[in-house]
Design an enzyme around this catalytic site. Structure first.
Site, PDB file in Angstrom:
ATOM      1  N   TRP A  84       2.966   7.670  -2.323  1.00 63.11           N
ATOM      2  CA  TRP A  84       4.504   7.801  -2.513  1.00 63.11           C
ATOM      3  C   TRP A  84       4.703   8.887  -3.842  1.00 63.11           C
ATOM      4  CZ3 TRP A  84       7.847   7.029  -6.339  1.00 63.11           C
ATOM      5  CH2 TRP A  84       9.493   6.946  -6.008  1.00 63.11           C
ATOM      6  N   ASN A 130     -10.088  -3.199  -6.803  1.00 62.32           N
ATOM      7  CA  ASN A 130      -9.193  -2.176  -7.304  1.00 62.32           C
ATOM      8  C   ASN A 130      -9.707  -1.973  -9.047  1.00 62.32           C
ATOM      9  OD1 ASN A 130      -6.126  -3.123  -5.732  1.00 62.32           O
ATOM     10  ND2 ASN A 130      -7.550  -1.638  -5.290  1.00 62.32           N
ATOM     11  N   SER A 174      -6.518  -6.012  -5.850  1.00 60.38           N
ATOM     12  CA  SER A 174      -7.871  -6.532  -4.954  1.00 60.38           C
ATOM     13  C   SER A 174      -8.838  -6.564  -6.093  1.00 60.38           C
ATOM     14  CB  SER A 174      -8.100  -5.774  -3.769  1.00 60.38           C
ATOM     15  OG  SER A 174      -8.773  -4.400  -4.178  1.00 60.38           O
ATOM     16  N   HIS A 203       3.481   2.866  -8.663  1.00 56.18           N
ATOM     17  CA  HIS A 203       3.352   1.486  -8.967  1.00 56.18           C
ATOM     18  C   HIS A 203       4.569   0.874  -9.657  1.00 56.18           C
ATOM     19  CE1 HIS A 203      -0.678   1.505  -7.687  1.00 56.18           C
ATOM     20  NE2 HIS A 203      -0.946   2.265  -8.495  1.00 56.18           N
ATOM     21  N   ARG A 246      -6.477  -1.238   8.233  1.00 56.45           N
ATOM     22  CA  ARG A 246      -7.355  -2.254   7.942  1.00 56.45           C
ATOM     23  C   ARG A 246      -6.916  -3.438   7.060  1.00 56.45           C
ATOM     24  NH1 ARG A 246      -8.713   2.625   5.433  1.00 56.45           N
ATOM     25  NH2 ARG A 246      -8.418   2.688   3.522  1.00 56.45           N
ATOM     26  N   ASP A 248       0.845  -1.027   0.072  1.00 55.81           N
ATOM     27  CA  ASP A 248      -0.059  -0.058   0.025  1.00 55.81           C
ATOM     28  C   ASP A 248       0.931   1.239  -0.020  1.00 55.81           C
ATOM     29  OD1 ASP A 248      -2.711   1.332   0.022  1.00 55.81           O
ATOM     30  OD2 ASP A 248      -2.561   1.444   2.256  1.00 55.81           O
ATOM     31  N   GLY A 249       0.353   2.530  -0.582  1.00 57.73           N
ATOM     32  CA  GLY A 249       1.041   3.762  -0.357  1.00 57.73           C
ATOM     33  C   GLY A 249       1.529   3.958  -1.845  1.00 57.73           C
TER      34      GLY A 249
END
Length: 228
Positions: free
Chosen positions: A19, A62, A59, A31, A180, A14-15
């Protein structure tokens, strides 16, 4: 006390977008860096003695992201296939968990190539969760059980999950600051230790994995019981 290395670690990558935004870049650049970070972290995990490393790459939710971002993410497995020799060299076997009915044909072919090329590897198993959602995986397992008309208990359900050959998750790590599970390995993480860190995935490196494992070693894993 001897340091305990978790047998099965799950990572939520994640992030990446945040970023990139923080650096004035487009999300796709985040990515790209995030994808390139998978290999060094996986190699270090194997060096430490981790037997199973599950990574949450895409996911079932997504698909709701912008088409340009989704199209880019669908090309990531193709790049992974181009570099599969490095995983073979390091004896890492790649498994893929997730739906197979929505990916583009070339993405699916890339995954099939990766799995086939690494099937004889005997080292750490890298479980790539792509178009994966725990609720979908559980529903799929239940439908298969219904088709076979067998009695259902918790063990039966686990035996029909896409992770049926893996042990439960010992440690789940989520970089990126969110706290989460996001529909990730919900049953497999029933007794996992959870570790959340603000560091974005592209900046998550070997020392960050060490910190997570050190924190894991401070936990008292009781599995519902009591340790005096």
């Amino acid at each position: 006390m001897e340091r305990v290395i978790p047998k099965h670690i799950a990572l939520i990558l994640d992030g990446n977008g945040r970023w990139a935004k923080q650096r004035g870049k487009i999300r796709i650049e985040g990515h790209t860096v995030g994808y390139k970070n998978i290999e060094p972290v996986a190699l270090y995990a194997q060096e430490l003695g981790v037997k199973y490393l599950s990574i949450y790459c895409f996911s079932t939710e997504n698909w709701n992201r912008p088409k340009t971002e989704v199209d880019f993410l669908m090309r990531v497995p193709i790049e992974l296939a181009k570099n599969v020799e490095r995983y073979i060299k390091n004896n890492i076997k790649i498994h893929v968990s997730g739906r197979r009915d929505r990916m583009p044909k070339n993405t699916l072919q890339a995954f099939d190539t990766i799995v086939e090329r690494t099937k004889e590897c005997t080292g750490m198993i890298l479980n790539v969760c792509f178009d994966y959602g725990a609720l979908n995986d559980i529903a799929s397992a239940i439908n298969k059980i219904k088709e076979e008309n067998i009695d259902v208990d918790d063990k039966t359900i686990f035996n029909y999950l896409s992770t049926k050959d893996f042990p439960p998750v010992d440690l789940l790590i989520r970089p990126g600051g969110e706290k989460r599970l996001s529909n990730y390995l919900l049953l497999e993480c029933a007794y996992a230790e959870l570790y959340f860190v603000d560091t974005y995935w592209p900046d998550f490196h070997s020392e960050d994995l060490d910190k997570a494992i050190d924190d894991y070693n401070k936990r008292n894993r009781r599995y519902g019981g009591i340790k005096e």
